[in-house]
Design an enzyme around this catalytic site. Structure first.
Site, PDB file in Angstrom:
ATOM      1  N   SER A 187       0.834  -1.197   0.000  1.00 29.25           N
ATOM      2  CA  SER A 187       0.000   0.000   0.000  1.00 29.25           C
ATOM      3  C   SER A 187       0.877   1.259   0.000  1.00 29.25           C
ATOM      4  O   SER A 187       1.698   1.426  -0.889  1.00 29.25           O
ATOM      5  CB  SER A 187      -0.961  -0.042   1.195  1.00 29.25           C
ATOM      6  OG  SER A 187      -2.014   0.874   1.033  1.00 29.25           O
ATOM      7  N   ASP A 216      -5.905  -3.425  -2.350  1.00 32.04           N
ATOM      8  CA  ASP A 216      -4.856  -3.159  -1.365  1.00 32.04           C
ATOM      9  C   ASP A 216      -4.242  -4.434  -0.787  1.00 32.04           C
ATOM     10  O   ASP A 216      -4.939  -5.312  -0.288  1.00 32.04           O
ATOM     11  CB  ASP A 216      -5.468  -2.330  -0.236  1.00 32.04           C
ATOM     12  CG  ASP A 216      -4.434  -1.663   0.645  1.00 32.04           C
ATOM     13  OD1 ASP A 216      -3.448  -2.325   0.990  1.00 32.04           O
ATOM     14  OD2 ASP A 216      -4.622  -0.491   0.990  1.00 32.04           O
TER      15      ASP A 216
END
Length: 304
Positions: free
Chosen positions: A44, A157
């Site tokens: 991320s 993510d």
């Protein structure tokens, strides 16, 4: 110490949304201390900062982060009510216009990042192709960013499955792994807020985002049978990001227990919310402080 006579050092930069600017502070301390980093992995926001570092772009990224205001953050957001609130096209084009994307294979250091395949929940390691596309997949927070498309798969993510990618560092050949965990202190913040009679909303960026939507969060519905006792209902984005924080906090501790790093750096970021991307300077300062505290352990590990 010559590279051939020392262990290969991997750096695992964890997820944490805006708290990820703390990675810049950690990297600066490691640079100043002469700690050699051979492999960089990120999840991320850790993928974004890690890619900049692996590509020698940290000197350009840091001043931009420090100067970022919440109005500028809002300006990079393209709202879309399908697959996620944010399309991500503006953000991608912003980075394409300012940073040369030579591809992951051409970066100064080996780099990899983590995403999650939406259809199966599988962990996906991205180690080739365009850098920006890989980072875009790794940062696709469910519900906020629309999923990224890669090789016919929808990716979101990587923090859903591997918030601090120690395992990827090991797989890429790291003998020693320094991990940066941004989630350790998350529940301290939420427990503190939960104890207040009337918690303050985050405001700023959250309010600006909600103002651009056709609906807004309300403090309570008209049919509530029991009064709220002074509690203020959080916004939709607050509920979403806080819920993801809880999930990532638990997954992080589980993964690190089973796949431990050799040294873990844990910045104190309790006052920086997930969407506080405009608070780069305090996040960087927190990362610097945590890395300085971890330096003795890192030096002991490296025999220096």
């Amino acid at each position: 110490m010559p590279a051939a006579s020392r262990p290969r050092i991997g750096l695992a930069l964890g997820s944490g949304a805006a708290r990820g600017w703390a990675h810049i502070g950690v990297l600066r301390v490691l640079e100043e201390a002469g700690v050699p980093i051979d492999i960089v992995c990120g999840t991320s926001i850790g993928a974004l900062v890690g890619a900049a570092y692996a590509g020698g772009e940290l000197d350009r990224l840091e001043p931009w982060v420090r100067g970022l205001g919440w109005q500028q953050v809002v300006g990079l957001i393209d709202l879309k009510m399908g697959g996620g609130l944010i399309e991500g096209g503006k953000l991608v084009e912003f980075f394409r216009a300012r940073f040369a994307d030579r591809g992951i294979a051409a970066l100064d250091r080996p780099f990899g990042c983590v995403a999650t395949e939406l259809g199966t929940g599988r962990e996906v390691w991205l180690r080739d192709g365009p850098v920006i596309d890989a980072v875009r997949a790794s940062i696709a927070v469910p519900g906020l960013f629309t999923p990224a498309v890669r090789d016919g798969r929808l990716l979101v993510d990587g923090g859903l499955v591997n918030p601090v990618p120690v395992s990827l560092c090991r797989a890429m050949g790291a003998d020693v792994v320094i991990a940066v965990d941004l989630n350790w202190y998350l529940m301290v913040r939420h427990q503190r807020i939960a104890g207040r009679a009337s918690p303050k909303p985050q405001g700023g960026l959250i309010d600006a985002l909600l103002a651009r939507l056709p609906w807004r969060a309300h403090a309570a519905s008209a049919g509530d049978a029991e009064p709220r006792r002074g509690l203020e209902m959080p916004s939709v984005l607050d509920v979403l990001t806080t819920s993801l924080n809880i999930v990532q906090w638990r997954i992080t501790q589980s993964r690190l227990a089973g796949e431990p790093a050799d040294v873990i750096v844990r910045p104190m970021l309790t006052d920086i919310a997930a969407m506080d991307f405009h608070r780069g300077s305090p996040a960087i300062a927190a990362g610097r402080k945590a890395a300085e505290q971890a330096l003795p352990a890192i030096r002991d590990l490296l025999g220096g």
